[in-house]
Design a protein around this motif. Structure first.
Motif, PDB file in Angstrom:
ATOM      1  N   GLY A 142      14.630  37.843   7.956  1.00 39.90           N
ATOM      2  CA  GLY A 142      15.320  39.100   7.718  1.00 39.90           C
ATOM      3  C   GLY A 142      14.822  39.679   6.416  1.00 39.90           C
ATOM      4  N   GLY A 143      15.677  40.407   5.692  1.00 42.89           N
ATOM      5  CA  GLY A 143      15.277  40.881   4.376  1.00 42.89           C
ATOM      6  C   GLY A 143      14.901  39.725   3.472  1.00 42.89           C
ATOM      7  N   ILE A 144      15.663  38.640   3.583  1.00 51.47           N
ATOM      8  CA  ILE A 144      15.380  37.372   2.906  1.00 51.47           C
ATOM      9  C   ILE A 144      14.989  36.352   3.966  1.00 51.47           C
ATOM     10  CG2 ILE A 144      16.383  35.524   1.502  1.00 51.47           C
ATOM     11  CD1 ILE A 144      15.925  38.130  -0.039  1.00 51.47           C
ATOM     12  N   ALA A 145      14.064  35.468   3.644  1.00 49.09           N
ATOM     13  CA  ALA A 145      13.637  34.424   4.570  1.00 49.09           C
ATOM     14  C   ALA A 145      14.441  33.162   4.318  1.00 49.09           C
ATOM     15  CB  ALA A 145      12.148  34.131   4.396  1.00 49.09           C
ATOM     16  N   ASN A 146      15.029  32.612   5.374  1.00 51.92           N
ATOM     17  CA  ASN A 146      15.697  31.319   5.222  1.00 51.92           C
ATOM     18  C   ASN A 146      15.246  30.362   6.298  1.00 51.92           C
ATOM     19  OD1 ASN A 146      17.772  31.613   7.504  1.00 51.92           O
ATOM     20  ND2 ASN A 146      18.273  33.378   6.224  1.00 51.92           N
ATOM     21  N   PRO A 153      21.386  14.644   7.974  1.00 51.63           N
ATOM     22  CA  PRO A 153      21.905  15.980   7.642  1.00 51.63           C
ATOM     23  C   PRO A 153      20.896  17.082   7.912  1.00 51.63           C
ATOM     24  CG  PRO A 153      21.331  14.772   5.643  1.00 51.63           C
ATOM     25  CD  PRO A 153      21.221  13.794   6.771  1.00 51.63           C
ATOM     26  N   VAL A 154      21.410  18.222   8.325  1.00 50.62           N
ATOM     27  CA  VAL A 154      20.601  19.424   8.491  1.00 50.62           C
ATOM     28  C   VAL A 154      20.386  20.052   7.117  1.00 50.62           C
ATOM     29  CG1 VAL A 154      20.578  21.761   9.460  1.00 50.62           C
ATOM     30  CG2 VAL A 154      21.423  19.835  10.827  1.00 50.62           C
ATOM     31  N   LEU A 155      19.173  20.525   6.882  1.00 55.51           N
ATOM     32  CA  LEU A 155      18.849  21.181   5.621  1.00 55.51           C
ATOM     33  C   LEU A 155      18.631  22.673   5.893  1.00 55.51           C
ATOM     34  CD1 LEU A 155      18.193  20.644   2.595  1.00 55.51           C
ATOM     35  CD2 LEU A 155      15.794  20.414   3.268  1.00 55.51           C
ATOM     36  N   GLY A 156      19.106  23.511   4.996  1.00 54.14           N
ATOM     37  CA  GLY A 156      18.885  24.946   5.143  1.00 54.14           C
ATOM     38  C   GLY A 156      18.977  25.642   3.800  1.00 54.14           C
ATOM     39  N   PHE A 157      18.095  26.604   3.556  1.00 50.83           N
ATOM     40  CA  PHE A 157      18.117  27.326   2.280  1.00 50.83           C
ATOM     41  C   PHE A 157      17.232  28.567   2.394  1.00 50.83           C
ATOM     42  CE2 PHE A 157      14.832  24.110   2.211  1.00 50.83           C
ATOM     43  CZ  PHE A 157      13.720  24.763   1.705  1.00 50.83           C
ATOM     44  N   ASP A 158      17.374  29.464   1.430  1.00 53.41           N
ATOM     45  CA  ASP A 158      16.554  30.674   1.365  1.00 53.41           C
ATOM     46  C   ASP A 158      15.214  30.355   0.716  1.00 53.41           C
ATOM     47  OD1 ASP A 158      18.605  32.103   2.484  1.00 53.41           O
ATOM     48  OD2 ASP A 158      19.245  33.076   0.624  1.00 53.41           O
ATOM     49  N   CYS A 159      14.123  30.731   1.391  1.00 55.21           N
ATOM     50  CA  CYS A 159      12.783  30.495   0.853  1.00 55.21           C
ATOM     51  C   CYS A 159      12.429  31.516  -0.225  1.00 55.21           C
ATOM     52  CB  CYS A 159      11.739  30.591   1.965  1.00 55.21           C
ATOM     53  SG  CYS A 159      12.015  29.495   3.369  1.00 55.21           S
ATOM     54  N   GLY A 160      12.905  32.744  -0.052  1.00 57.93           N
ATOM     55  CA  GLY A 160      12.547  33.846  -0.940  1.00 57.93           C
ATOM     56  C   GLY A 160      12.578  35.136  -0.139  1.00 57.93           C
ATOM     57  N   PRO A 161      11.798  36.134  -0.519  1.00 62.04           N
ATOM     58  CA  PRO A 161      11.819  37.393   0.221  1.00 62.04           C
ATOM     59  C   PRO A 161      11.271  37.213   1.625  1.00 62.04           C
ATOM     60  CG  PRO A 161      10.021  37.379  -1.367  1.00 62.04           C
ATOM     61  CD  PRO A 161      10.835  36.157  -1.648  1.00 62.04           C
ATOM     62  N   GLY A 162      11.893  37.910   2.571  1.00 58.89           N
ATOM     63  CA  GLY A 162      11.359  37.977   3.921  1.00 58.89           C
ATOM     64  C   GLY A 162      10.684  39.321   4.079  1.00 58.89           C
ATOM     65  N   ASN A 163      11.421  40.282   4.656  1.00 58.74           N
ATOM     66  CA  ASN A 163      10.877  41.623   4.840  1.00 58.74           C
ATOM     67  C   ASN A 163      11.211  42.571   3.691  1.00 58.74           C
ATOM     68  OD1 ASN A 163      10.092  40.899   7.538  1.00 58.74           O
ATOM     69  ND2 ASN A 163      12.217  41.196   8.149  1.00 58.74           N
TER      70      ASN A 163
END
Length: 378
Positions: free
Chosen positions: A177-181, A192-202
């Motif tokens: 999206g606007g931010i990449a996760n 455990p499942v891992l999830g986080f924002d990588c940085g900018p997406g679009n």
């Protein structure tokens, strides 16, 4: 017995509202209807302005929340009209999950304040949405996770686990999206499942494209593909400390804004616009590639969803950076790329109505599982 929920999402890209009507009664969810409504240019400009301090912003934010609720209601009405012939009406829908429009995301605890708590703010008026639709609305999903010490984002990993998890195979899901996760679904379901924002997406690609060409986004990444990545600029962009932070972490336009980009472009006044676009595309791709290599290198499949799934140049760069795995869009797994986030908030609404946790502490860093969202009865 059918379980109908509506999910509404207006994301960081600020392009409009996506909505889906979902049936959760089977072993696999079914999308029964989908609808989108674009934000007009004037309203999008107002939302961008509200992402940073501005004059009379309390009044303007309240009015924007009302306008978002009205747009949400129109999407709900369109969804219901699409299924009316099959006998599904408003009385059959259990609830709406309405994300709202994020204009501030500051989840980090503030040590010099009495409460010490961070915060997140999504513009919406769920009470008005309930009045306009006559349906139960679940909203404000992120605040409880932040109150419990989490990032409040990303919240979609729990849903990704529900729909994309595969036995004995590590799968990564990348929402552009606007931010990449990214979500990392381990081969062993007990892990455990891992999830986080990588940085900018679009967000940065779209902002630069609109400023330079007047187009809201770089269709298919064609403009970026016509340019050349500038290594010195890429290094300057990658020098942002966020990229080196360990998860759990989340970010937004509070950091990765056009103003942030302009400060990084000092010294590149003579660079061609398409070369900067190519560099921004490589920034998004390289940040995502690094996250996969650092936290999910045993993945066999990268499932891409969100608006960035239609940027063929970005997908090409992702595949080039991750030759060891298959990069594919969620469409090939039966869930269209543009439906994933809206469907996730339909699922989160269902979790709230059933008094089930919606967050994954392993992804957000919260103190424990929490029921997310405030409920506005019909």
């Amino acid at each position: 017995m059918a379980e109908y929920y509506i999910g509404l999402m207006s994301g960081t890209s600020l392009d409009g509202v996506d909505g889906v009507l979902v049936d959760f009664s089977g072993t696999k969810l079914r999308i029964l209807a989908r609808s989108s409504q674009a934000f007009d240019a004037q309203f999008r400009t107002e939302l961008l302005a509200l992402n940073s301090p501005s004059d009379d912003e309390l009044h303007r934010a309240a009015r924007a929340g009302n306008q978002i609720a009205a747009a949400y209601a129109q999407v709900v009405n369109t969804l219901l009209s699409q299924v009316a012939a099959s006998g599904i009406g408003a009385t059959n829908v259990c609830a709406i999950g309405a994300h709202g429009q994020t204009v501030r995301h500051q989840p980090h605890r503030i040590s010099n304040e009495a409460s010490g708590a961070g915060y997140t703010l999504q513009l919406n008026n769920p009470a008005l949405l309930a009045e306009l639709t006559g349906l139960t609305v679940v909203a404000d999903f992120r605040s409880r996770d932040i109150a419990a010490g989490g990032q409040g984002a990303p919240l979609v990993p729990a849903f990704h686990q529900h729909v994309f998890g595969q036995a004995n195979t590590m799968v990564s899901v990348l929402n552009l999206g606007g931010i990449a996760n990214v979500t990392v679904l381990p081969a062993d379901p007990s892990e455990p499942v891992l999830g986080f924002d990588c940085g900018p997406g679009n967000a940065l690609m779209d902002a630069w494209c609109q400023q330079q060409t007047g187009q809201p986004f770089d269709t298919g990444g064609a403009w970026a593909a016509s340019g050349q990545c500038l290594p010195e600029l890429l290094a300057q962009l990658r020098d942002e400390p966020y990229f080196n932070q360990a998860p759990p972490k989340s970010t937004g336009r509070d950091l990765f804004s056009l103003n942030w980009l302009q400060t990084k472009l000092q010294g590149f006044a003579n660079a061609r616009g398409q070369d900067i676009q190519a560099t921004l595309t490589e920034l998004t791709a390289s940040a995502c590639v690094d996250c996969i290599n650092n936290y999910a290198k045993e993945s066999k499949l990268l499932v891409v969803c969100g608006g960035g799934a239609f940027n063929t140049e970005l997908l090409r760069r992702l595949q080039a950076g991750l030759p060891q795995l298959q990069v594919d869009t969620s469409d090939h797994l039966g869930l269209p790329a543009l439906d994933v986030e809206a469907a996730a908030f339909a699922w989160l609404a269902r979790q709230a109505i059933q008094r089930q946790a919606g967050n994954l502490p392993s992804a957000t860093g919260a103190a424990g599982p929490r029921i997310l969202g405030a409920i506005y009865p019909a």
